[in-house]
Design a protein around this motif. Structure first.
Motif, PDB file in Angstrom:
ATOM      1  N   GLY A 162       6.790  -3.053  -9.928  1.00  0.00           N
ATOM      2  CA  GLY A 162       6.640  -3.808 -10.901  1.00  0.00           C
ATOM      3  C   GLY A 162       5.667  -4.979 -10.760  1.00  0.00           C
ATOM      4  O   GLY A 162       4.971  -5.429 -11.539  1.00  0.00           O
ATOM      5  N   GLY A 163       6.157  -5.395  -9.314  1.00  0.00           N
ATOM      6  CA  GLY A 163       5.092  -6.557  -8.859  1.00  0.00           C
ATOM      7  C   GLY A 163       3.624  -6.156  -9.066  1.00  0.00           C
ATOM      8  O   GLY A 163       2.619  -6.929  -9.387  1.00  0.00           O
ATOM      9  N   THR A 164       3.219  -4.783  -8.558  1.00  0.00           N
ATOM     10  CA  THR A 164       2.213  -4.570  -8.530  1.00  0.00           C
ATOM     11  C   THR A 164       1.424  -4.201 -10.045  1.00  0.00           C
ATOM     12  O   THR A 164       0.308  -4.715 -10.267  1.00  0.00           O
ATOM     13  N   ALA A 165       2.217  -3.731 -11.024  1.00  0.00           N
ATOM     14  CA  ALA A 165       1.801  -3.792 -12.423  1.00  0.00           C
ATOM     15  C   ALA A 165       1.389  -5.213 -12.842  1.00  0.00           C
ATOM     16  O   ALA A 165       0.307  -5.306 -13.499  1.00  0.00           O
ATOM     17  N   ILE A 166       2.219  -6.249 -12.301  1.00  0.00           N
ATOM     18  CA  ILE A 166       1.761  -7.724 -12.712  1.00  0.00           C
ATOM     19  C   ILE A 166       0.409  -8.176 -11.999  1.00  0.00           C
ATOM     20  O   ILE A 166      -0.405  -8.557 -12.730  1.00  0.00           O
ATOM     21  N   VAL A 167       0.281  -7.522 -10.767  1.00  0.00           N
ATOM     22  CA  VAL A 167      -0.810  -7.923 -10.371  1.00  0.00           C
ATOM     23  C   VAL A 167      -1.982  -7.334 -11.040  1.00  0.00           C
ATOM     24  O   VAL A 167      -3.149  -7.934 -11.110  1.00  0.00           O
ATOM     25  N   LYS A 168      -1.958  -6.022 -11.230  1.00  0.00           N
ATOM     26  CA  LYS A 168      -3.087  -5.595 -11.961  1.00  0.00           C
ATOM     27  C   LYS A 168      -3.476  -6.102 -13.438  1.00  0.00           C
ATOM     28  O   LYS A 168      -4.484  -6.207 -13.811  1.00  0.00           O
ATOM     29  N   ALA A 169      -2.204  -6.575 -14.032  1.00  0.00           N
ATOM     30  CA  ALA A 169      -2.504  -7.214 -15.294  1.00  0.00           C
ATOM     31  C   ALA A 169      -3.173  -8.467 -14.950  1.00  0.00           C
ATOM     32  O   ALA A 169      -3.937  -8.977 -15.873  1.00  0.00           O
ATOM     33  N   LEU A 170      -2.663  -9.144 -14.068  1.00  0.00           N
ATOM     34  CA  LEU A 170      -3.493 -10.302 -13.618  1.00  0.00           C
ATOM     35  C   LEU A 170      -4.810 -10.252 -13.498  1.00  0.00           C
ATOM     36  O   LEU A 170      -5.705 -11.056 -13.846  1.00  0.00           O
ATOM     37  N   ASP A 171      -5.428  -9.107 -12.852  1.00  0.00           N
ATOM     38  CA  ASP A 171      -6.724  -8.802 -12.609  1.00  0.00           C
ATOM     39  C   ASP A 171      -7.440  -8.888 -13.866  1.00  0.00           C
ATOM     40  O   ASP A 171      -8.406  -9.392 -13.871  1.00  0.00           O
ATOM     41  N   LYS A 172      -6.833  -8.171 -14.809  1.00  0.00           N
ATOM     42  CA  LYS A 172      -7.517  -7.820 -15.970  1.00  0.00           C
ATOM     43  C   LYS A 172      -7.503  -9.441 -17.011  1.00  0.00           C
ATOM     44  O   LYS A 172      -8.594  -9.804 -17.365  1.00  0.00           O
ATOM     45  N   LEU A 221      -0.184  -5.563  -2.662  1.00  0.00           N
ATOM     46  CA  LEU A 221       0.844  -6.679  -2.303  1.00  0.00           C
ATOM     47  C   LEU A 221       1.291  -6.569  -0.771  1.00  0.00           C
ATOM     48  O   LEU A 221       1.477  -7.344  -0.025  1.00  0.00           O
ATOM     49  N   GLY A 222       1.237  -5.149  -0.276  1.00  0.00           N
ATOM     50  CA  GLY A 222       1.581  -4.846   0.934  1.00  0.00           C
ATOM     51  C   GLY A 222       3.097  -4.876   0.965  1.00  0.00           C
ATOM     52  O   GLY A 222       3.662  -5.061   2.229  1.00  0.00           O
ATOM     53  N   VAL A 223       3.873  -5.113  -0.038  1.00  0.00           N
ATOM     54  CA  VAL A 223       5.338  -5.262   0.037  1.00  0.00           C
ATOM     55  C   VAL A 223       6.062  -3.985  -0.011  1.00  0.00           C
ATOM     56  O   VAL A 223       5.299  -2.673  -0.476  1.00  0.00           O
ATOM     57  N   LYS A 224       7.291  -3.972   0.620  1.00  0.00           N
ATOM     58  CA  LYS A 224       7.919  -2.512   0.691  1.00  0.00           C
ATOM     59  C   LYS A 224       9.159  -2.360  -0.242  1.00  0.00           C
ATOM     60  O   LYS A 224       9.730  -1.402  -0.532  1.00  0.00           O
ATOM     61  N   GLY A 225       9.848  -3.768   0.011  1.00  0.00           N
ATOM     62  CA  GLY A 225      11.174  -3.531  -0.814  1.00  0.00           C
ATOM     63  C   GLY A 225      12.332  -4.059   0.176  1.00  0.00           C
ATOM     64  O   GLY A 225      12.347  -3.689   1.482  1.00  0.00           O
ATOM     65  N   VAL A 226      13.520  -4.529  -0.338  1.00  0.00           N
ATOM     66  CA  VAL A 226      14.363  -5.063   0.637  1.00  0.00           C
ATOM     67  C   VAL A 226      16.000  -4.993  -0.076  1.00  0.00           C
ATOM     68  O   VAL A 226      16.802  -4.901   0.955  1.00  0.00           O
ATOM     69  N   GLY A 227      16.003  -4.702  -1.340  1.00  0.00           N
ATOM     70  CA  GLY A 227      17.350  -4.458  -1.912  1.00  0.00           C
ATOM     71  C   GLY A 227      18.468  -3.882  -1.303  1.00  0.00           C
ATOM     72  O   GLY A 227      19.749  -4.499  -1.315  1.00  0.00           O
ATOM     73  N   GLU A 228      17.991  -2.862  -0.501  1.00  0.00           N
ATOM     74  CA  GLU A 228      18.971  -1.893   0.133  1.00  0.00           C
ATOM     75  C   GLU A 228      18.996  -1.939   1.414  1.00  0.00           C
ATOM     76  O   GLU A 228      20.005  -1.386   2.042  1.00  0.00           O
ATOM     77  N   VAL A 229      18.286  -2.440   2.140  1.00  0.00           N
ATOM     78  CA  VAL A 229      18.059  -2.586   3.484  1.00  0.00           C
ATOM     79  C   VAL A 229      19.382  -2.775   4.078  1.00  0.00           C
ATOM     80  O   VAL A 229      19.870  -2.093   5.424  1.00  0.00           O
ATOM     81  N   GLY A 230      20.122  -3.769   3.777  1.00  0.00           N
ATOM     82  CA  GLY A 230      21.398  -4.209   4.470  1.00  0.00           C
ATOM     83  C   GLY A 230      22.329  -3.025   4.307  1.00  0.00           C
ATOM     84  O   GLY A 230      23.156  -3.021   5.302  1.00  0.00           O
ATOM     85  N   ALA A 231      22.435  -2.380   3.268  1.00  0.00           N
ATOM     86  CA  ALA A 231      23.601  -1.483   2.998  1.00  0.00           C
ATOM     87  C   ALA A 231      23.105  -0.162   3.673  1.00  0.00           C
ATOM     88  O   ALA A 231      24.141   0.657   3.901  1.00  0.00           O
ATOM     89  N   ILE A 232      21.946   0.151   3.954  1.00  0.00           N
ATOM     90  CA  ILE A 232      21.444   1.385   4.718  1.00  0.00           C
ATOM     91  C   ILE A 232      21.633   1.213   6.188  1.00  0.00           C
ATOM     92  O   ILE A 232      22.219   1.980   6.890  1.00  0.00           O
TER      93      ILE A 232
END
Ligand code: FES
Ligand code: FES
Lengths: 790, 161
Positions: free
Chosen positions: A553-563, A735-746
């Protein structure tokens, strides 16, 4: 980084409304003329339905209408669809039994909805439901997976109790490697069934507008567009253009609010029948038997090793419980989200996994925080500890020896995935230091002097998130691609609305997404609003789950921002009489490179909307752009969790005295929010390891059906956490991002259980299934003592 | 239907209720104060905590008729216009909330604790919050927020005295 841009621990924009009671959750919404729904649910696990007599109930005070499964069928409406199909080993399709919205012919689990009563008040609906007379003829109950595969077992569905029998990897190569093994470590383990328990109970309001013929559904959903698609196309069979789905503030999801549920379809359909809005809010007891449950695997695992403790091959056999029906994404969880993660952080060259999915007379099981990945991690990280024991090797050393080296990325595993980046030695080293692994022995001795058993456990996990590359998930059986969409609307005076297809239910998107925009456009986050959760405002979207919001989702935002920036430069070039190629965006201003000629962002946006000096022949007015982003690959967060416990041998109570988590989540946009996400995941993981479990009795009755008997982690059950992040950037999103929501539970459940087993090692305990409750530990300790005394 | 009259957030209100109507239903359904939430049916979760005559109470197990004449404060009555109460401000500053659903109950419980103990230890905060479940935060930041909020409340009180 700017004060509010990427990397800043910005305080959350959404907090003001939540802290002052102005949040707007589904149950807070009331529509004029609203009625209330109450679902009559099966009290038994398995039965055929005879006559349903609603005559008496229909006459009860306040009752507006009563509907049963027959009404739904008579109206030609469909059942609840399953979104992901899996093939059997032999290539044949899996069994996909029908999932009626309201039960038809049979009930298959306690809580299966039989009828819905619509009345003026919720109490009246509930009172009237008691007057419905349902003839049920009880059938033998398939209570457990073991029951499901017994010869002559009762059948949950006509096609039998096996949903699919699937495999991945190279069986022959695996068997050959085992023949050459120096040693083999084996482990049987259970991944216990959990109940997600978002604090906000599910709710839905169906509202049919007779004037326009449009339906609106307000619902507690993580992905309103997906609900619109599934409900519109499969269940109600009405065009999307006549269906609006709104998921307003949602009080936590953790997976349980991804799926399309019967109640949503029922109230939407019935609101047209009764010509009034219908509200349903479940109480907690109802949520226990109607929200999809999580986990529920039984596995056998074996690791073959050479004489240096290098992993040669991994063989896994898993049975996964589907419950009584297929929830939306259920088939994907124990296959593509589980078995493909069995390489973990290790170079194991050969892996073979067989997964059998089984039907039982229990509530359907589907994705819950981590979904498949916690199950894979728990199995692998428990097994690796056993490998160390088998080899007489240190637990840290065996991990170090088998890690995928930092210079080996991209790394192709034998089970489909290709990891793009990671540095497992680094997260391990950092966690060992923060946890003071080296000083543990002294702490163990000190604890022993107080009569306590102290243990330390480690887990070096990996997960796949940023779901998903559409082509990949499509080839794996998903019926839909899973890209994400963003629309950015710059308003005339320069304020900005971001419309995102993701959905925030606690993740803080309104802040994080605003930071992305502030970073790029150089404006304050106060000028930026994030809008989500309404299919009438947002072009499309797949929602929030699988830690995809920022990576996809964040990358889609970045792409829209580019435009946006591209177009803004053209407007600026015209206003400044320069070439677009010479325009730079700096500190929120469009500058002609190398000069002091500049236009502020607000001047450009104003020119775009109220043009009088405007290049109207070459640039359209307005400043609004949409982008869709389909990722090339999953992202692969990983890390190291270390847990230290103290067990009181007199009571069997385990206390987590220290918990360290070092997670590689790629680039961190808001460190405060990232830490918060880790904390929450850890609480759920530690909860699973020590406290939580869903219990059915042999009749399929749900024993853990309320907070009186399902042990939710409370403040006093948990420690404060030591968390840190390490960043190897994702290589395939900007963005170089990976995600964080689940790491704690995993990462946390195996760290906890490894610590508990470590504490009990001297008493001869080699494994304990979750949750490691006081009574279980006490019994283990006492049987050990008895054995020693004999 | 019995009539009940009480003060809610400083305003005198009265309403017709059923004998079985709970205080939380009166607040949410009749008075439109939807900040007080319902998270369970067994008085375990604390999402519904409000103050009755200054003390924290679970409004899901309190009959509306029993609140006759009482002084009730809900989460909506805590901030001063757009200025957050020190406990609310501490929750924001320390990221003591995520989805926000448990938050009103947490804040109301925390304010009651802070009134009794202006400098609670981590252990005291954790014990006090036994009746409030949060599924999102892992409590770590809530504990920090409550400690900071309690200090801020004591500071504000000292300044006012
Ligand atoms: S709603 Fe009152 S304690 Fe849960
Ligand atoms: S913030 Fe979501 S339950 Fe506490």
């Amino acid at each position: 980084m700017g004060a509010e841009g990427i990397g800043a621990a910005v305080r959350r924009k959404e907090d003001f409304r939540f802290l002052t009671g102005r949040g707007n959750y589904t149950d807070d919404i009331n529509r004029p003329g609203q009625t209330h729904a109450y679902f009559l649910r099966s009290q038994v696990a398995h039965a055929t339905i005879g006559n349903i007599d609603t005559a008496k109930a229909a006459k009860a005070p306040g009752v507006v209408a009563i509907f049963t499964g027959a009404d739904f069928a008579a109206d030609g409406k469909g059942g609840l669809p399953c979104g992901w199909l899996v093939k059997n080993k032999d290539g044949s399709p899996m069994q996909e039994p029908p999932h009626p919205v309201l039960a038809q012919g049979k009930v298959r689990h306690v809580g299966d909805p039989i009828a819905v009563v619509i009345a003026e008040t919720r109490e009246q609906a509930k009172d009237a439901a008691e007057l419905i007379d349902v003839q049920l003829t009880e059938l033998p109950v398939v209570g457990t997976m073991a029951d499901a595969v017994k010869p002559g077992a009762a059948k949950v569905h006509d096609g039998g109790n096996v949903c699919y029998d699937w495999h991945i990897g190279d069986k022959d190569a695996c068997d050959a490697a085992f023949k050459k093994a120096f040693k083999v470590a084996k482990l049987d383990l259970v991944n216990n069934r959990l109940i997600p328990n978002a604090m906000e109970p599910r709710a839905a309001i169906g509202d049919f507008d007779r004037a326009t013929g449009e339906y609106t559904l307000y619902t507690t959903s993580q992905n309103p567009h997906v609900i619109r698609l599934l409900m519109g196309a499969f269940v109600l069979q009405i065009p999307e253009s006549r269906l609006r789905v709104v998921a307003p503030d949602v009080g936590g999801g953790f997976g349980s609010k991804i799926f399309h549920y019967a109640e949503e379809a029922t109230v939407t359909w019935a609101s047209a029948k009764v010509g009034r809005p219908i509200k349903w809010t479940c109480d907690r007891a109802e949520s226990f038997m109607s929200d999809a449950h999580g986990r529920d695997h039984v596995s056998h695992a074996e690791m073959a090793m050479d004489k240096d403790g290098k992993f040669l091959a991994l063989r896994v056999k898993t049975d996964a419980n589907m419950g009584a029906y297929l929830s939306t994404f259920a088939p994907a969880v124990p296959t593509y989200l589980y078995a493909t993660l069995l390489a973990g952080t290790y170079t194991t060259p050969v892996i073979y996994a067989e997964v059998r999915a089984l039907f039982t007379n229990t509530v359907p099981v589907d994705a819950y925080r981590g979904a498949g990945r916690p199950e894979a991690t728990f199995l692998l990280e428990r097994l690796v500890d056993n490998c160390a024991a088998e080899m007489g090797m240190d637990r840290v050393e065996i991990r170090k020896r088998n890690f995928i080296p930092a210079d080996a990325f991209p790394y192709q595993t034998p089970v489909a995935l290709q990891y793009d980046s990671g540095d497992y030695q680094a997260t391990l080293a950092s966690a060992l230091k923060i946890a003071d692994w080296a000083g543990f022995e002294a702490r163990r001795v000190a604890a022993a002097k107080k009569g306590k058993l102290r243990g330390i456990g480690i887990s070096t996990y990996l997960e796949a998130c940023g779901i998903a590359p559409s082509a990949v998930v499509g080839s794996l059986g998903a019926r839909a691609g899973l890209y994400e969409c963003a629309n950015i609307r710059v308003h005339p005076t320069g304020s900005v609305t971001v419309f995102t297809g993701c959905h925030s239910h606690g993740q803080g998107h309104e802040t994080t997404y605003a930071q992305l925009v502030a970073d790029r456009l150089g404006i304050s986050i106060d000028q930026i609003e994030v809008s989500h959760g309404d299919t009438n405002k947002i072009p499309f979207g797949m929602g929030t789950y699988g830690s995809r919001s920022l990576a996809v989702g964040g990358t889609a935002i970045v792409k829209a921002l580019d435009k946006i920036v591209d177009k803004a430069k053209k407007i600026a070039a015209h206003l400044l009489e320069a070439s677009p190629a010479d325009i730079e965006l700096k500190d929120g201003k469009f500058v002609v490179a190398g000069t002091d000629k500049a236009k502020a962002f607000g001047e450009i946006s104003l020119a775009a909307y109220v043009p009088h000096n405007y290049p109207i022949d070459t640039v359209e007015p307005g400043l609004e752009e949409t982008a869709f982003y389909d990722p090339k690959n999953f992202t692969f967060p990983g890390g190291c969790h270390i847990c230290e416990v103290e067990i009181d041998p007199d009571t069997g109570v385990t206390k987590v005295v220290k918990f360290t988590a070092v997670d590689d989540v790629g680039r961190v946009v808001n460190p405060m929010i990232v830490e918060g996400q880790v904390h929450g995941g850890l609480a759920q993981g530690i909860g699973q390891a020590l406290l939580e479990t869903c219990v059915y009795d042999e009749n399929g009755q749900l024993r853990s059906g309320s907070y009186m008997d399902y042990t939710m982690p409370r403040a006093d059950d948990l420690p404060s956490f030591d968390v840190a992040t390490q960043s190897t950037l994702c290589t395939h999103n900007p963005l170089g991002v990976k995600g964080v929501g689940e790491v704690g539970a995993i990462g946390s459940p195996p760290a906890v259980i490894n610590a508990v087993v470590d504490a009990l090692r001297e008493t001869g305990v080699r494994h304990i299934d979750m949750p490691a409750t006081p009574s279980k530990i006490w019994a283990l300790l006492n049987s050990g003592r008895r054995a020693a005394a004999e | 239907m019995p009539k009940v009259s009480l003060t809610v957030n400083g305003r005198a209100v009265s309403a017709d209720v059923e004998g079985r109507t709970l205080l939380v239903q009166l607040l949410r359904e009749k008075l439109g104060l939807t900040g007080t939430h319902v998270g369970c049916d067994t008085s375990q979760c604390g999402a519904c905590v409000v103050h009755i005559d200054g003390k924290s109470v679970k409004s899901c197990t309190y009959l509306a008729v029993a609140a006759e004449g009482a002084n009730v404060t809900t989460i909506e009555g805590l901030a001063n216009g757009n200025e957050l109460h020190p406990m609310q401000a501490a929750f924001k500053e320390h990221h003591g909330l995520q989805c926000g659903f448990c938050t009103p109950g947490m804040v109301m419980s925390a304010v009651d604790l802070a009134k009794r103990n202006s400098n609670p230890s981590e252990h005291e905060v954790r014990e006090w919050l036994e009746g409030n479940i949060c599924r999102c935060t892992g409590y770590h930041n809530i504990v920090k927020a409550v400690q900071a909020g309690a200090k801020a409340m004591a500071g504000a009180k000292a300044a006012a005295d």
